[in-house]
Design an enzyme around this catalytic site. Sequence first.
Site, short mmCIF file in Angstrom:
data_model
loop_
_atom_site.label_atom_id
_atom_site.label_comp_id
_atom_site.label_asym_id
_atom_site.label_seq_id
_atom_site.Cartn_x
_atom_site.Cartn_y
_atom_site.Cartn_z
N ARG A 52 0.81 -1.22 0.00
CA ARG A 52 0.00 0.00 0.00
C ARG A 52 0.85 1.27 0.00
NH1 ARG A 52 -4.04 -2.12 4.80
NH2 ARG A 52 -4.91 -3.89 3.66
N CYS A 72 -0.76 0.39 16.17
CA CYS A 72 -0.99 -0.76 17.05
C CYS A 72 -0.87 -0.37 18.51
CB CYS A 72 -0.01 -1.88 16.72
SG CYS A 72 1.70 -1.51 17.10
#
Length: 499
Positions: free
Chosen positions: A177, A281
């Site tokens: 990506r 995260c």
Amino acid sequence: MYEIGHFIGGKRVAGKSGRSAEIFNPATGEVQGQVALASPEELRAAVETAKAAQPEWAATNPQRRARVMMKFVDLLNRDMDKLAEALSKEHGKTFPDAKGDVQRGLEVAEFCIAAPQMMKGEFSEGAGPGIDIYSIRQPLGVVAGITPFNFPAMIPMWKFCPAIAAGNAFILKPSERDPAVPMMLAELMIEAGLPAGILNVVNGDKGAVDAILDDPDIQAIGFVGSTAIAKYIYGRGCSNGKRVQCFGGAKNHMIVMPDADMDKAVDALIGAGYGAAGERCMAVSVAVPVGEETAERLVEKLIPKVEALKIGPYTAGDDVDFGPLVTREAQKRVLGLVDRGVEEGAKLVVDGRNFKMQGYEDGFFVGACLFDNVTKDMDIYKTEIFGPVLSVARAKDYEEALDLPMSHEYGNGVAIFTRDGDAARDFASRINIGMVGVNVPIPVPLSYYTFGGWKASGFGDLNQHGADGFRFYTRTKTVTSRWPSGIKDGAEFSIPTMK
């Protein structure tokens, strides 16, 4: 439009598989480039290149390997803005946040300048009659890293810097990506003096991942991503006899005690919950106020702060708080989870679902959302949303607040805000989470400590960077030796130097 291939043997090479993926500008929704997706044969060619180059690099003394890292740090500082610009353009995060992404990777490279110290073994003289025993820490050979989209500079450097400083050759499979920055990092390593073939970047999808997992010459694999894929990589990699470390999802809680400085707690939640559009995260996604009075004060202060957040493309200036999500699919997923939270009965006190930015209507933006009265049985509590969504889960007392992160399947990070040292000490001691913050909302350790979650957030025995980074990418050999006594003739009159 631009095209990105692979980086093999010290240079960029075009993809040969005939397969590619689109690279989007998340702010506009437009396709801005194409990235090649490697075939198993292309991955194998990169491994062969790495395998041929690695023995000479391993034989290079650690001090000289460290000098490459030293030069690499200089080049990262030189090209900081250039790297951040490329990162923001493909990922969507703000320019200051993109620079932070590069900086946290740079700090691991700085730590790896200590490779000579980290590679030292142990020595015991006279372990037996004329016997000495010593240990040697040696590289594994060819190793690999599979890294996520959300930190396209930092996490690749977390992986390849200690591996390369320890004498390995490295195969990096970054996210398709946002592949531009990993390619730029590889070029900077060559400019820093790294021999060709030691760092190779192979772009790809699941086919490339599976080729890495099954390749007989790849000795170790480091991964960061979702828990589902972490389990897959850990299981398949280990079954193939590889050393594997995998870091997965998270649902990070921040406990707010009644005695906390509420203004500081709110500011911490805003930054940790909505920074990088929640695509971290270590993002705090659950606030846990202890007691109803604490909860009312917290929500009252949060609402205007959340409503005032500035959202936009990185080009809108350094005062933008967060940008778009990385893909259209990510946008749809986050909006679907917000809808699900409303259906489940959580109170959506700030609704960002209808956010549109003039001139960027096709961008992958989601406005900031704030839920109150979230309970542990709701999907929005159990699931890692990975978007600009903060949930408030109220707790009656400290023990109930402690139980929420303790009983959650994820165990990446957690924080407590309090003025009570006894409560903070008890919390840090009892909590079953890998990284703990006391009045620190995102407790990502500095580069000379290690990063790693517990429970379903981490798989494997060793963490990332710090001393564990060198331990993971090396193995110990123990030598027991006995030599007949005697002194060799000859002398040198020049001061000894490294040769």
